[in-house]
Write a protein that holds these residues in place. Structure first.
Motif, PDB file in Angstrom:
ATOM      1  N   UNK A  36      -0.288   3.950  -6.152  1.00 50.55           N
ATOM      2  CA  UNK A  36      -0.368   5.295  -5.679  1.00 50.55           C
ATOM      3  C   UNK A  36       0.846   5.996  -5.168  1.00 50.55           C
ATOM      4  N   UNK A  37       1.806   5.123  -4.317  1.00 46.97           N
ATOM      5  CA  UNK A  37       2.634   6.041  -4.233  1.00 46.97           C
ATOM      6  C   UNK A  37       3.549   7.109  -5.214  1.00 46.97           C
ATOM      7  N   UNK A  38       3.721   5.619  -5.802  1.00 47.87           N
ATOM      8  CA  UNK A  38       4.754   5.964  -7.135  1.00 47.87           C
ATOM      9  C   UNK A  38       4.671   7.268  -8.150  1.00 47.87           C
ATOM     10  N   UNK A  39       2.908   7.628  -7.463  1.00 48.86           N
ATOM     11  CA  UNK A  39       2.687   8.452  -8.237  1.00 48.86           C
ATOM     12  C   UNK A  39       2.613   9.630  -7.960  1.00 48.86           C
ATOM     13  N   UNK A  40       2.620   9.780  -6.535  1.00 47.45           N
ATOM     14  CA  UNK A  40       2.877  10.385  -5.889  1.00 47.45           C
ATOM     15  C   UNK A  40       4.386  11.624  -6.135  1.00 47.45           C
ATOM     16  N   UNK A  46       8.585  16.137 -10.283  1.00 48.56           N
ATOM     17  CA  UNK A  46       8.329  17.078 -11.291  1.00 48.56           C
ATOM     18  C   UNK A  46       8.233  18.392 -10.589  1.00 48.56           C
ATOM     19  N   UNK A  47       7.944  18.517  -9.290  1.00 47.21           N
ATOM     20  CA  UNK A  47       7.820  19.439  -8.775  1.00 47.21           C
ATOM     21  C   UNK A  47       9.238  20.228  -8.242  1.00 47.21           C
ATOM     22  N   UNK A  48      10.314  19.006  -8.025  1.00 48.55           N
ATOM     23  CA  UNK A  48      11.741  19.592  -7.372  1.00 48.55           C
ATOM     24  C   UNK A  48      12.355  20.098  -9.018  1.00 48.55           C
ATOM     25  N   UNK A  49      11.920  19.553  -9.760  1.00 50.67           N
ATOM     26  CA  UNK A  49      12.061  19.862 -11.290  1.00 50.67           C
ATOM     27  C   UNK A  49      11.581  21.290 -11.589  1.00 50.67           C
ATOM     28  N   UNK A 128      -2.953  17.200  -7.175  1.00 49.52           N
ATOM     29  CA  UNK A 128      -2.548  16.207  -6.994  1.00 49.52           C
ATOM     30  C   UNK A 128      -2.968  14.659  -6.429  1.00 49.52           C
ATOM     31  N   UNK A 129      -2.696  15.367  -5.118  1.00 47.39           N
ATOM     32  CA  UNK A 129      -3.400  14.810  -3.490  1.00 47.39           C
ATOM     33  C   UNK A 129      -4.971  14.907  -3.687  1.00 47.39           C
ATOM     34  N   UNK A 130      -5.233  15.703  -4.361  1.00 44.09           N
ATOM     35  CA  UNK A 130      -6.835  15.683  -3.888  1.00 44.09           C
ATOM     36  C   UNK A 130      -7.873  15.006  -5.197  1.00 44.09           C
ATOM     37  N   UNK A 131      -6.726  15.006  -6.198  1.00 44.73           N
ATOM     38  CA  UNK A 131      -7.232  14.241  -7.225  1.00 44.73           C
ATOM     39  C   UNK A 131      -7.268  12.422  -7.353  1.00 44.73           C
TER      40      UNK A 131
END
Length: 452
Positions: A36-40, A46-49, A128-131
């Motif tokens: 889960x942390x790796x997915x976060x 993705x957001x940084x990009x 992403x967090x909510x999911x």
């Protein structure tokens, strides 16, 4: 009948107890690894990009959420040592851990809290967090435990955000932009976009483990000269010749480690950008891959990600300190002016001075740190760049990967060898300084007693 009824009640009670324990065990064991942390972290990448953060700024965005997630680990397991009081300026705080807490969830909540605070596109992280939270809730976490865990994580996250606000980053947003100098040996903006120098004041950002940005100064670059046969000319000639005679393997290595977050493309009269992962993002990806390869639990994963992100953060501060001290001309500018006006590097030249190589510093700092966590040899398959259209590469150690990342900058035509060699030395010093001074295990803090 008098003896059967109590036995019946006892049997029912035992069944109910077993069912109750099973429910508790099911949710407590629902998250055992760091997936889960790796997915976060992947989402944060993705957001940084998406938001186009520069490599130094990206290193900051990776570090603070990883530290927050790790701080929950230190609360969850007495074998882990808090970073509060160890990282420069990170003040100690206490948190309410009474009541049942699901620590893997609390750690994740801390990560999202801080990560979301450091980016522009907050909605992408929130979605992403909510999911992720919905999935975890479906695993049977009781409502009160869920809320208590998220609350703890967000409280830890808030403490880390307050810490981050004092690192001089926000103040640096109003500092003067870099003014290009007329000296022939100094850096000049390069084609096709001729972008201004990125983060000229990054050495003023508070480091985590170093005394100052200049703690690990290396030898200055080779004295500038345009005379054929001079040492500087030879170094530029090496770049020129290497790029003209690249093998396919060398080209593959250069492209694999390009990690240019904003490559400008020109087709005719049209100019457009290709956005990719940063160098720090690549190594955070390696840290995640290593955690999976080692079958690390969520606590070990949080330790690996935190230590790696701290190393990368300090590496960029140390590297940028030298870049804007020496302000050295890039090979592309030098070669075009004094050797061949039509020569082009394989990779696009980044918009900041040449010395030292950022890849060399950051990669070696990360490699030393990861080696301290997972050991050596450590075989891993680096698939970090697959998402950006590049194949995998395999390594037998983190140091081997760092060596390849460093030399890739010569193959790409964007660094002279001293920037690579001395940058690698600087990076190793940054990493080893972290290892010597930052302890994540309580056992590391125990004094050594004499056997006599």
């Amino acid at each position: 009948m008098k003896t059967l009824f109590p036995k019946f009640l006892t049997a029912v009670w035992m069944v109910l107890l077993a069912f109750s324990c099973k429910e508790k065990t099911d949710y407590q064991s629902a998250i055992t690894d760091g997936s889960y942390q790796i997915a976060a972290q992947l989402k944060l990448t993705d957001v940084i990009i998406h938001d186009i953060f520069s490599p130094p700024v990206a290193s900051r965005i990776y570090a603070y959420p990883s530290i927050a997630a790790y701080e929950v680990t230190a609360l969850a397991d007495p074998q882990y040592q808090s970073l509060m009081g160890q990282l420069k300026g990170f003040e100690k705080a206490s948190f309410d851990t009474s009541g049942e807490i699901y620590y893997p969830l609390a750690s994740l909540a801390a990560y999202y809290k801080v990560g979301t605070a450091l980016i522009f596109s907050e909605n992408l992280m929130k979605e992403h967090k909510e999911k992720a939270f919905a999935e975890i809730k479906e695993k049977g976490v009781p409502e009160d435990v869920f809320e208590r865990s998220v609350k703890l994580g967000e409280e830890v996250g808030a403490h880390v955000i307050a810490y981050a606000k004092k690192d001089n980053y926000h103040e640096s947003r109003s500092f003067e932009k870099y003014t290009v100098k007329n000296d022939p040996n100094t850096w000049q903006p390069t084609p096709p976009a001729y972008m201004e120098g990125i983060e000229p004041h990054w050495n003023k950002i508070r480091p985590f483990t170093m005394d100052s940005a200049s703690q690990f100064k290396v030898a200055p670059p080779t004295p500038f000269s345009t005379e054929p046969g001079s040492q500087f000319y030879k170094e530029a000639e090496e770049v020129f010749t290497t790029v003209k005679n690249l093998t396919k393997e060398q080209s593959d290595i250069a492209y694999f480690w390009d990690c240019n977050p904003y490559k400008v493309n020109v087709k005719g009269h049209v100019m457009f950008a290709t956005k990719k992962i940063t160098p720090g993002g690549h190594w955070m990806g390696i840290a995640a891959i290593a955690s999976k390869t080692a079958n690390a639990d969520w606590k070990k994963t949080s330790e690996a990600l935190a230590k790696t992100s701290i190393a990368i953060f300090d590496a960029f501060i140390a590297c940028w300190d030298e870049k804007y001290r020496s302000i050295l001309i890039r090979p592309e500018t030098y070669i075009n002016k004094y050797m061949d006006e039509d020569w082009l590097p394989l990779l696009q030249t980044p918009p900041f001075p040449e010395y030292t190589s950022g890849h060399s510093v950051a990669s070696n700092a990360a490699a030393e740190t990861l080696t301290s966590v997972f050991g050596e040899p450590f075989h891993f398959v680096d698939s970090t760049e697959v998402a950006y259209g590049l194949p995998i590469r395999e390594f037998d150690s983190f140091r081997q990967a760092a060596d390849e990342a460093a030399i890739s900058r010569l193959y790409g035509g964007i660094h002279y060898m001293p920037a690579i060699v001395n940058g690698s030395e600087k990076g190793k010093n940054v990493g080893n300084n972290l290892i010597a001074n930052i302890k994540t295990s309580k056992a590391e803090l125990q004094p050594v007693t004499s056997k006599n």
